[in-house]
Design an enzyme around this catalytic site. Structure first.
Site, short mmCIF file in Angstrom:
data_model
loop_
_atom_site.label_atom_id
_atom_site.label_comp_id
_atom_site.label_asym_id
_atom_site.label_seq_id
_atom_site.Cartn_x
_atom_site.Cartn_y
_atom_site.Cartn_z
N GLU A 83 0.81 -1.22 0.00
CA GLU A 83 0.00 0.00 0.00
C GLU A 83 0.84 1.26 0.00
O GLU A 83 0.31 2.37 0.13
CB GLU A 83 -0.93 0.00 1.21
CG GLU A 83 -1.77 -1.26 1.36
CD GLU A 83 -2.66 -1.52 0.16
OE1 GLU A 83 -3.11 -0.54 -0.46
OE2 GLU A 83 -2.90 -2.71 -0.15
N HIS A 223 -14.99 -4.01 -1.20
CA HIS A 223 -14.23 -2.84 -0.69
C HIS A 223 -15.04 -2.11 0.39
O HIS A 223 -15.42 -0.94 0.22
CB HIS A 223 -13.90 -1.89 -1.85
CG HIS A 223 -12.43 -1.67 -2.05
ND1 HIS A 223 -11.55 -2.70 -2.30
CD2 HIS A 223 -11.67 -0.54 -2.02
CE1 HIS A 223 -10.33 -2.22 -2.45
NE2 HIS A 223 -10.37 -0.91 -2.26
N GLY A 228 -7.85 0.84 3.77
CA GLY A 228 -7.42 -0.32 4.53
C GLY A 228 -7.96 -1.64 4.02
O GLY A 228 -7.73 -2.69 4.63
N ASN A 229 -8.66 -1.63 2.89
CA ASN A 229 -9.27 -2.85 2.38
C ASN A 229 -8.26 -3.91 2.00
O ASN A 229 -8.43 -5.09 2.31
CB ASN A 229 -10.16 -2.52 1.18
CG ASN A 229 -11.34 -1.65 1.54
OD1 ASN A 229 -12.30 -2.11 2.13
ND2 ASN A 229 -11.26 -0.37 1.21
N ARG A 231 -5.24 -4.37 3.14
CA ARG A 231 -4.59 -4.94 4.33
C ARG A 231 -5.54 -5.86 5.10
O ARG A 231 -5.15 -6.96 5.50
CB ARG A 231 -4.06 -3.81 5.22
CG ARG A 231 -2.78 -3.18 4.68
CD ARG A 231 -2.45 -1.87 5.38
NE ARG A 231 -3.34 -0.80 4.94
CZ ARG A 231 -3.43 0.37 5.54
NH1 ARG A 231 -2.71 0.63 6.63
NH2 ARG A 231 -4.25 1.31 5.08
N GLY A 233 -8.08 -7.43 3.87
CA GLY A 233 -8.28 -8.59 3.02
C GLY A 233 -7.14 -9.58 3.09
O GLY A 233 -7.36 -10.81 3.03
N TYR A 262 -0.85 -9.53 -9.41
CA TYR A 262 -1.84 -9.59 -8.33
C TYR A 262 -3.01 -8.68 -8.64
O TYR A 262 -4.18 -9.10 -8.62
CB TYR A 262 -1.12 -9.19 -7.04
CG TYR A 262 -1.96 -8.98 -5.80
CD1 TYR A 262 -3.06 -9.78 -5.49
CD2 TYR A 262 -1.62 -7.96 -4.90
CE1 TYR A 262 -3.80 -9.58 -4.32
CE2 TYR A 262 -2.34 -7.76 -3.72
CZ TYR A 262 -3.43 -8.57 -3.44
OH TYR A 262 -4.14 -8.36 -2.29
N TYR A 263 -2.73 -7.43 -8.93
CA TYR A 263 -3.80 -6.47 -9.22
C TYR A 263 -4.55 -6.84 -10.50
O TYR A 263 -5.78 -6.71 -10.57
CB TYR A 263 -3.24 -5.06 -9.33
CG TYR A 263 -2.83 -4.44 -8.01
CD1 TYR A 263 -3.33 -4.91 -6.80
CD2 TYR A 263 -1.94 -3.37 -7.97
CE1 TYR A 263 -2.97 -4.34 -5.60
CE2 TYR A 263 -1.57 -2.78 -6.76
CZ TYR A 263 -2.09 -3.28 -5.57
OH TYR A 263 -1.73 -2.71 -4.38
#
Length: 391
Positions: A83, A223, A228-229, A231, A233, A262-263
């Site tokens: 992040e 979401h 902080g989603n 982290r 998750g 990943y994204y």
């Protein structure tokens, strides 16, 4: 997010984004309880076999809790760095040992909060198992994560306004999650998977690896928080394993090293329901994370044996406090005399003398001499924790 970015099935799920004229948000379909996966070979069986191997090996290691403590902190650093944080393992451990952020990156508290959230979640699921995996626990994790840091919302509460992923504004976003009024229902549905137990009518039992992959992708699609989603998750992944009696396995290193993939794989699910590609990527990551965990555990156990032998070779009396330090340093590789005193229940002079002796032996080093709250670092452990994934 353009309509053309979505597959036909997902286009039907678009609704107007509240407060943004002409923009659309996507209400995800119910969390899958089964997937038709194509293009996978042996990735899922290999991931499951790796988890079973780790479970077997962890029962044989003499100090699994000490190893877990250091692994928790490495995971916190890696997941937070995804992040954009800058704090490293040494920064986090120094902050914990001294209680001071002087000379450390300003985001070190963010990373420490990750540790606190992770440890809180692990405690909950180890006490209650799978039933602990609820929306309330997710909110509690978020509250720990956002404690004392700048957050444009209410920590521990699902969002009350629209958010989006990527892009400078909602119109250029890579993905727009559901409107705030739909978040609770989506999360309640996800909770059913988190607390999964196979029903008699189910034609197949969902393995924990598939459930982790589905849960993470669905959580990131919903979401539910303003920030902080990602982290939260990722914290859910080791909690799902621990809830079923597995040692926690940490994927942030693999995800960080393969961040673009990943994204992209997550976006493939969010926009086009490409579950096979995501599950394959995820299963490979689980196997890689297990391999790294086993290697790290063996290396740290070998360091502990070496230190124990060196201390034993000093010919000290059997009640010498120095014998207590090797295990402490594996789990807490950055120490101060005050920290050691409290951890071991010994006097400050005894702690200071032991740290000085270990420094003389070359086991500990002082990064900065003559500081008021001197820190002693077990560099061998830090080097292992800083090693690149797969290195």
């Amino acid at each position: 997010m353009q309509r053309t970015d979505l597959c036909p099935a997902r286009r039907k799920l678009l609704v107007p984004a509240v407060g943004y004229s002409g923009a659309f948000a996507l209400i995800p379909p119910p969390t899958p309880r089964g997937l038709e996966l194509k293009g996978l070979r042996d990735e899922l069986p290999r991931a499951r076999a790796a988890l079973d191997l780790l479970k077997d090996l962890s029962s044989r290691f003499p100090n699994p809790d000490l190893i877990t403590r250091t692994a928790d902190r490495r995971e916190a650093v890696r997941s937070s760095q995804i992040e954009g944080t800058n704090s490293g393992v040494n920064d986090l451990l120094t902050y914990e040992a001294t209680g001071s952020d002087e000379g450390l990156p300003p985001d070190v508290l963010v990373t420490l909060n990750y540790v606190r959230a992770l440890e809180y979640g692990l405690q909950k699921v180890r006490q209650s198992g799978v039933p602990a995996l609820t929306c309330n626990l997710i909110k509690e994790l978020h509250a720990h994560l956002m404690d004392g840091v700048d957050y444009n919302g209410t920590p521990g509460e699902f969002r009350k306004r629209q958010n989006w992923i990527g892009g400078g504004n909602i119109y250029n976003a890579r993905f727009v999650p559901p409107p705030p009024g739909n978040v609770q229902a989506c999360m309640d549905n996800l909770e059913l998977l988190l607390r999964y137990s196979a029903a008699e009518e189910d034609q197949m039992v969902l393995s924990v690896v598939i459930r982790m992959a589905i849960a993470h992708a669905q959580f990131e699609t919903i979401h539910p928080f303003i920030d902080g989603n990602g982290r939260v998750g990722r914290i859910l992944l080791p909690l799902m394993l621990a809830a079923e009696g597995y040692p926690p396995v940490y994927l942030a290193g693999y995800l960080k090293d393969n961040q673009r993939e990943y994204y992209d794989a997550l976006a493939g699910v969010q926009l086009r329901e490409k579950w096979s590609e995501w599950v394959k990527f995820f299963a490979i990551g689980v196997e890689a994370a297990v391999q790294e965990s086993i290697k790290t555990t063996i290396e740290l156990e070998n360091i502990l044996k070496k230190w124990t032998g060196l201390v034993a070779g000093l010919g000290l009396r059997s009640h010498s406090v120095l014998y207590k330090f090797p295990e402490l340093m594996i789990g807490t590789p950055v120490l101060t005399a005050h920290h050691a005193k409290d951890a071991l229940g010994i006097s400050f002079p005894a702690a200071s003398a032991a740290l000085a002796a270990l420094e003389k032996m070359g086991i500990l080093v002082q990064p900065v001499k003559h500081q008021r709250n001197r820190t002693f670092v077990a560099k061998e452990v830090i080097d292992v924790l800083n090693r690149p994934t797969g290195g």
